[in-house]
Design an enzyme around this catalytic site. Sequence first.
Site, short mmCIF file in Angstrom:
data_model
loop_
_atom_site.label_atom_id
_atom_site.label_comp_id
_atom_site.label_asym_id
_atom_site.label_seq_id
_atom_site.Cartn_x
_atom_site.Cartn_y
_atom_site.Cartn_z
N MET A 223 40.50 37.46 50.06
CA MET A 223 39.28 38.27 50.03
C MET A 223 38.55 38.05 48.71
O MET A 223 39.19 37.96 47.66
CB MET A 223 39.66 39.75 50.16
CG MET A 223 38.51 40.71 49.92
SD MET A 223 39.01 42.45 50.10
CE MET A 223 39.72 42.76 48.49
N ASP B 201 34.13 38.90 47.36
CA ASP B 201 33.09 39.93 47.17
C ASP B 201 33.02 41.02 48.26
O ASP B 201 33.11 40.73 49.46
CB ASP B 201 31.69 39.30 47.19
CG ASP B 201 31.58 38.05 46.40
OD1 ASP B 201 32.54 37.67 45.72
OD2 ASP B 201 30.51 37.43 46.47
N TRP C 236 40.42 30.71 48.74
CA TRP C 236 39.07 30.70 49.29
C TRP C 236 38.94 29.60 50.34
O TRP C 236 39.48 28.51 50.17
CB TRP C 236 38.07 30.47 48.14
CG TRP C 236 36.65 30.67 48.54
CD1 TRP C 236 35.95 31.83 48.47
CD2 TRP C 236 35.75 29.68 49.07
NE1 TRP C 236 34.67 31.63 48.94
CE2 TRP C 236 34.52 30.32 49.31
CE3 TRP C 236 35.87 28.32 49.38
CZ2 TRP C 236 33.41 29.66 49.83
CZ3 TRP C 236 34.77 27.67 49.91
CH2 TRP C 236 33.56 28.34 50.12
N PHE D 148 28.34 33.72 53.82
CA PHE D 148 28.48 34.12 52.43
C PHE D 148 28.02 35.56 52.23
O PHE D 148 27.65 36.25 53.17
CB PHE D 148 27.68 33.15 51.53
CG PHE D 148 28.48 31.97 51.06
CD1 PHE D 148 29.59 31.51 51.74
CD2 PHE D 148 28.12 31.29 49.89
CE1 PHE D 148 30.34 30.42 51.29
CE2 PHE D 148 28.85 30.20 49.43
CZ PHE D 148 29.96 29.77 50.12
N SER D 149 27.99 35.98 50.97
CA SER D 149 27.73 37.39 50.66
C SER D 149 26.35 37.85 51.07
O SER D 149 25.41 37.05 51.18
CB SER D 149 27.92 37.64 49.16
OG SER D 149 29.29 37.61 48.88
N GLU E 33 24.63 35.35 40.66
CA GLU E 33 25.07 35.60 42.04
C GLU E 33 24.98 37.10 42.31
O GLU E 33 24.93 37.92 41.40
CB GLU E 33 26.54 35.17 42.21
CG GLU E 33 26.82 33.71 41.90
CD GLU E 33 28.27 33.31 42.11
OE1 GLU E 33 28.50 32.23 42.66
OE2 GLU E 33 29.18 34.07 41.72
N TRP F 69 36.97 34.70 38.95
CA TRP F 69 37.09 33.35 39.52
C TRP F 69 37.97 32.44 38.68
O TRP F 69 38.44 31.41 39.16
CB TRP F 69 35.71 32.74 39.75
CG TRP F 69 35.06 33.23 41.00
CD1 TRP F 69 33.93 33.99 41.11
CD2 TRP F 69 35.50 33.00 42.36
NE1 TRP F 69 33.64 34.26 42.43
CE2 TRP F 69 34.59 33.66 43.21
CE3 TRP F 69 36.58 32.32 42.92
CZ2 TRP F 69 34.73 33.65 44.60
CZ3 TRP F 69 36.72 32.31 44.30
CH2 TRP F 69 35.80 32.97 45.12
C1 FRU Z 1 30.48 35.35 44.37
C2 FRU Z 1 30.22 34.28 45.41
C3 FRU Z 1 28.87 34.46 46.05
C4 FRU Z 1 29.05 33.79 47.38
C5 FRU Z 1 30.48 34.11 47.71
C6 FRU Z 1 31.18 33.03 48.48
O1 FRU Z 1 31.82 35.59 44.12
O2 FRU Z 1 30.34 33.00 44.81
O3 FRU Z 1 27.81 33.95 45.29
O4 FRU Z 1 28.17 34.25 48.35
O5 FRU Z 1 31.14 34.33 46.49
O6 FRU Z 1 32.42 33.46 48.92
#
Ligand code: FRU
Length: 518
Positions: free
Chosen positions: A41, A43, A67, A99-100, A225, A320
């Site tokens: 998991m 964001d 990821w 994505f987010s 982001e 990260w």
């Molecule tokens: C932030 C991010 C976002 C992206 C997502 C991908 O942690 O890099 O910018 O949408 O994670 O999982």
Amino acid sequence: MFLIVSCKNIPDSKAQNLNISQSEEALYRPNFHFTPKEHWMNDPNGMFFLNNTYHLFFQYYPDGNKWGPMHWGHATSKDLIIWEEQPIALYPDELGYIFSGSAVVDTENTSGFGNGTIPPIVAIFTHHDPVKEKEAKVEFENQSIAYSLDNGNTWIKYDNNPVLKNPGIKDFRDPKVLWDEKHQQWVMALAANDRIKLYSSIDLKEWHFLSNFGNGLGAHGGVWECPDFFPMQVENSTEMKWVLLQSLNPGGPNGGSGTQYFIGDFDGKTFSLDPSFNNDLESKKALWIDFGKDNYAGVTWSNIPSTDGRKLFLGWMSNWQYAQQVPTETWRSAMTTPREITLVKNEGRYRLKFLPVRELQNYVSKTIRKNKISITDKTVVAKSPLVDFTKADIQFTVSDLKQDVYTFCLSNSKGESITFGLNKIDHYFFIDRSKSGNIFFSEDFAKNISKAPFNKDINDLDVRIILDKTSIELFYNNGTMVMTEIFFTTQPFDSFSIKANTTSPEIENMIIKQLKIN
Ligand code: FRU
């Protein structure tokens, strides 16, 4: 299957050398911070409130513990504390990974997705196309929408996706949408490389560019982001200001991921920094919502009723730099404790405060109070079994601070510890997790002590510590300074001690609340 997984001992070989006897579930599964049952998991996404239920979606890879192709996982809660995981909400498709992004309750059915009985919920997210990315094309991130007609349980992707096409920018993602009541429009804040782009819409389908913000402003150590953009009333006043939360990676205050914020005004088109805030930025470069290493990509819930009126926030409790290596195999990562944000104005300066949501108090099973404790050398102020440090809310104050170093220490009988506190000589808060047990999975995890600035004019310190099995969340002086960090001891902490280097302070009003969750 679940039984086998949950009884599994920690398989990592370095962890074996650390002599861990408990199962991963017992030792590391948080008591009250949200984790998916299994797998990766990152964001928090699409958070909204409806029909007495808080919804949380999250970046999720259901086929592994690192990821991978992103889905939106889903969880619901009645009180922000106890979460129930739901089936996956959005799957990758021919337009790419999911994505987010965010979700709004379209009460007026501006999108036309409604069926006349209940309002549609519209999710706005980034489609990230891995094929185009591999081909080294630039336009591989586009914004799409999906809607739900059953309170967010199932979702239908819009036929004409994407709704906002990439204009030729490599990092173009994480749409956060809100209804801008004053200007009667939907507004989208979108991260576009080193700035945010604002767009407006009246139907959530057609988007018009409004303005850019952020080029050259604030911290730029990495790609911007996951923005969040919303109006807030200043505490104890009728004044409204707009807040922009802006995550970036790397470039956080103590390395890796971090989230800064800006305060200003929005005229329906342009976000302009408040002049006082501009001055602050010049001297400090950025203001951060959290100086610990583990609070990233956090955003706020939409559709909180005005009778409640709170701004509720949740972050991803990792970084990260090492998120994919942390020593849990069954699942990876937890969210922070949900927090309430307030906007305060002091001597002409706007600041955000963050505090754990009050719902946590519903889980207090026992309260221990100590009015005064004199600290001489290293003084143990609380111990197991009287206190279970894997689910506790600890508060105390230190008045009349001296030129000294105040060290608070959680430790266990194996000599593992996490130390944190205030250096009042050089004016900084700190967290040191270099002796916190399993730190070996990543060089970046405990390389440096995390530090946060301390305003030297402050003479009293009020400390609040939220503890779970693998996290510490520190809220100093009523949430004006926050530090969140994770740790992986090989057995739970069993002692809390306080020390000052040269003076003998008194700890006052200590309240230890034992939480009864799980
Ligand atoms: C932030 C991010 C976002 C992206 C997502 C991908 O942690 O890099 O910018 O949408 O994670 O999982």
